[in-house]
Design a protein around this motif. Sequence first.
Motif, PDB file in Angstrom:
ATOM      1  N   PRO A 218       0.835  -1.199   0.000  1.00 18.16           N
ATOM      2  CA  PRO A 218       0.000   0.000   0.000  1.00 18.16           C
ATOM      3  C   PRO A 218       0.856   1.230   0.000  1.00 18.16           C
ATOM      4  O   PRO A 218       1.970   1.224   0.502  1.00 18.16           O
ATOM      5  CB  PRO A 218      -0.799  -0.129   1.306  1.00 18.16           C
ATOM      6  N   ALA A 219       0.317   2.299  -0.581  1.00 15.24           N
ATOM      7  CA  ALA A 219       1.077   3.541  -0.651  1.00 15.24           C
ATOM      8  C   ALA A 219       0.333   4.641   0.066  1.00 15.24           C
ATOM      9  O   ALA A 219      -0.888   4.749  -0.028  1.00 15.24           O
ATOM     10  CB  ALA A 219       1.299   3.941  -2.111  1.00 15.24           C
ATOM     11  N   ASP A 220       1.073   5.458   0.789  1.00 10.86           N
ATOM     12  CA  ASP A 220       0.489   6.638   1.411  1.00 10.86           C
ATOM     13  C   ASP A 220       0.289   7.689   0.331  1.00 10.86           C
ATOM     14  O   ASP A 220       1.248   8.121  -0.295  1.00 10.86           O
ATOM     15  CB  ASP A 220       1.441   7.167   2.487  1.00 10.86           C
ATOM     16  N   PRO A 221      -0.960   8.125   0.072  1.00 11.14           N
ATOM     17  CA  PRO A 221      -1.182   9.078  -1.015  1.00 11.14           C
ATOM     18  C   PRO A 221      -0.419  10.371  -0.831  1.00 11.14           C
ATOM     19  O   PRO A 221      -0.126  11.068  -1.791  1.00 11.14           O
ATOM     20  CB  PRO A 221      -2.702   9.314  -0.991  1.00 11.14           C
TER      21      PRO A 221
ATOM     22  N   MET B  77      -6.293   2.469  -3.198  1.00 10.49           N
ATOM     23  CA  MET B  77      -6.980   3.753  -3.220  1.00 10.49           C
ATOM     24  C   MET B  77      -6.841   4.384  -1.842  1.00 10.49           C
ATOM     25  O   MET B  77      -7.241   3.794  -0.837  1.00 10.49           O
ATOM     26  CB  MET B  77      -8.458   3.594  -3.589  1.00 10.49           C
ATOM     27  N   GLY B  78      -6.233   5.548  -1.801  1.00 11.42           N
ATOM     28  CA  GLY B  78      -5.991   6.190  -0.526  1.00 11.42           C
ATOM     29  C   GLY B  78      -5.100   5.371   0.376  1.00 11.42           C
ATOM     30  O   GLY B  78      -5.214   5.447   1.600  1.00 11.42           O
ATOM     31  N   GLY B  79      -4.200   4.566  -0.208  1.00 15.60           N
ATOM     32  CA  GLY B  79      -3.265   3.766   0.573  1.00 15.60           C
ATOM     33  C   GLY B  79      -3.796   2.417   1.001  1.00 15.60           C
ATOM     34  O   GLY B  79      -3.071   1.638   1.614  1.00 15.60           O
ATOM     35  N   GLN B  80      -5.051   2.104   0.693  1.00 16.55           N
ATOM     36  CA  GLN B  80      -5.646   0.834   1.083  1.00 16.55           C
ATOM     37  C   GLN B  80      -5.935  -0.010  -0.151  1.00 16.55           C
ATOM     38  O   GLN B  80      -6.461   0.485  -1.143  1.00 16.55           O
ATOM     39  CB  GLN B  80      -6.953   1.070   1.858  1.00 16.55           C
ATOM     40  N   ARG B  81      -5.582  -1.292  -0.043  1.00 15.82           N
ATOM     41  CA  ARG B  81      -5.827  -2.182  -1.180  1.00 15.82           C
ATOM     42  C   ARG B  81      -7.317  -2.462  -1.336  1.00 15.82           C
ATOM     43  O   ARG B  81      -8.028  -2.732  -0.357  1.00 15.82           O
ATOM     44  CB  ARG B  81      -5.069  -3.506  -1.001  1.00 15.82           C
ATOM     45  N   LEU B  82      -7.786  -2.387  -2.576  1.00 17.33           N
ATOM     46  CA  LEU B  82      -9.200  -2.635  -2.846  1.00 17.33           C
ATOM     47  C   LEU B  82      -9.492  -4.125  -2.784  1.00 17.33           C
ATOM     48  O   LEU B  82      -8.787  -4.938  -3.393  1.00 17.33           O
ATOM     49  CB  LEU B  82      -9.581  -2.096  -4.230  1.00 17.33           C
ATOM     50  N   GLN B  83     -10.541  -4.473  -2.077  1.00 19.76           N
ATOM     51  CA  GLN B  83     -10.981  -5.861  -1.990  1.00 19.76           C
ATOM     52  C   GLN B  83     -12.274  -6.081  -2.765  1.00 19.76           C
ATOM     53  O   GLN B  83     -12.539  -7.174  -3.262  1.00 19.76           O
ATOM     54  CB  GLN B  83     -11.178  -6.246  -0.522  1.00 19.76           C
ATOM     55  N   THR B  84     -13.083  -5.030  -2.859  1.00 24.07           N
ATOM     56  CA  THR B  84     -14.346  -5.095  -3.595  1.00 24.07           C
ATOM     57  C   THR B  84     -14.447  -3.859  -4.484  1.00 24.07           C
ATOM     58  O   THR B  84     -13.633  -2.946  -4.398  1.00 24.07           O
ATOM     59  CB  THR B  84     -15.545  -5.137  -2.636  1.00 24.07           C
ATOM     60  N   ALA B  85     -15.466  -3.822  -5.327  1.00 25.08           N
ATOM     61  CA  ALA B  85     -15.678  -2.657  -6.189  1.00 25.08           C
ATOM     62  C   ALA B  85     -15.938  -1.435  -5.317  1.00 25.08           C
ATOM     63  O   ALA B  85     -16.656  -1.506  -4.320  1.00 25.08           O
ATOM     64  CB  ALA B  85     -16.847  -2.902  -7.131  1.00 25.08           C
ATOM     65  N   ARG B  86     -15.349  -0.314  -5.691  1.00 28.25           N
ATOM     66  CA  ARG B  86     -15.484   0.913  -4.914  1.00 28.25           C
ATOM     67  C   ARG B  86     -15.900   2.062  -5.819  1.00 28.25           C
ATOM     68  O   ARG B  86     -15.449   2.174  -6.963  1.00 28.25           O
ATOM     69  CB  ARG B  86     -14.154   1.275  -4.240  1.00 28.25           C
TER      70      ARG B  86
END
Length: 355
Positions: A43-46, A323-332
């Motif tokens: 994850p990346a810090d935006p 997205m925003g440093g958090q890995r997507l697990q579901t559609a957002r």
Amino acid sequence: MSDNNEVLRVSLDDLSEVGAPTNAVVAAAQLAGTKSYGNIHEPADPQMLTQEKGSIFLKAWVYLGVAGFVGALAGWAIGEPGFVDGAGSHWGNILMLPIIVTMMCVAFAIAESVVERSVRKGAIRVGISIPLGIVLGFFFNFVANVIFQIGLGIASSAGMQTSHNPGFWIIRGVAWAAFGVAGGIVYGIIGRSAKKVGYGALGGALGAALGGMIFDPIAFGVERYLHHQSGTLSRAVGFTLLGMTTGIAMGLVESALKDRWLYVTAGPLSGKQFILYKPRTVMGSAQTCDIYLFKDLEILPAHATLLQKGDRVYIEAQGPVYMGGQRLQTARMLETGAILQIGRYSFRYQERPRG
């Protein structure tokens, strides 16, 4: 007195407890001046994403303006040997403008593909733009001639007898707007979007109209100051300016009227914006993707999908997407200003405020 010659012994168990934080490695690379795009699995810090200054050549109005200039110049070079000044006519007098329109269409297709670094897309787009450019070039040449002749009749009845009259320049601009419409239509078709066809046609018409209105003043200026009376050089300058203004206007109108887009803030395409026209936009390492992400072996051929549902855009991840440093697990659902990271690429999602 203490003994300072004791031997320091470090066991394997001691070594196993020592670890260097990953951030220290990143920090060291940044201090050394090395660009770091991060890792696709982290994850990346935006706030820490590298914001790169984008190249001006990734702006649509710039590369389309250059493409229009080059395409029109190529079309002029092909048709000029067959063009006859004054009384009489030759094949160049009939084919010059259709050839220029065709070459502009080809140039617009190539420019988009060069920016996106996709040879495969380029080949497909050129294959589509050539026959379309020929057909539309001849059709809109006929339309332009009809408009021009009607305009000349009106001008004559109003007492305008010379091409040095500004009213004559306006008539040519209105007539030549048709050539820009042709270029814009092809530009939209190769982009596979009806909305892009509309934006391209509008921008092309405005740009070509401007090019048509300045054609005669430019030609007179070239002849006067360079003492070149044959018309060859003035046509070269006038037609290339026609192509350039058409491309610039297409890019500006498309950008001004866009609703939703992704702006690349980091990575090889930094500074490029991808306008979201289609209900389904695929991002990945396959050249056939709508947004082709190259130079990253860890990006999947189809890595993520953007879906437009009504007034909202959702992202579905087939590979690691943050997205925003958090890995997507579901559609957002995407909100304006959202930061996305896919491998070495970073994007900022934007949409026009709803009025």
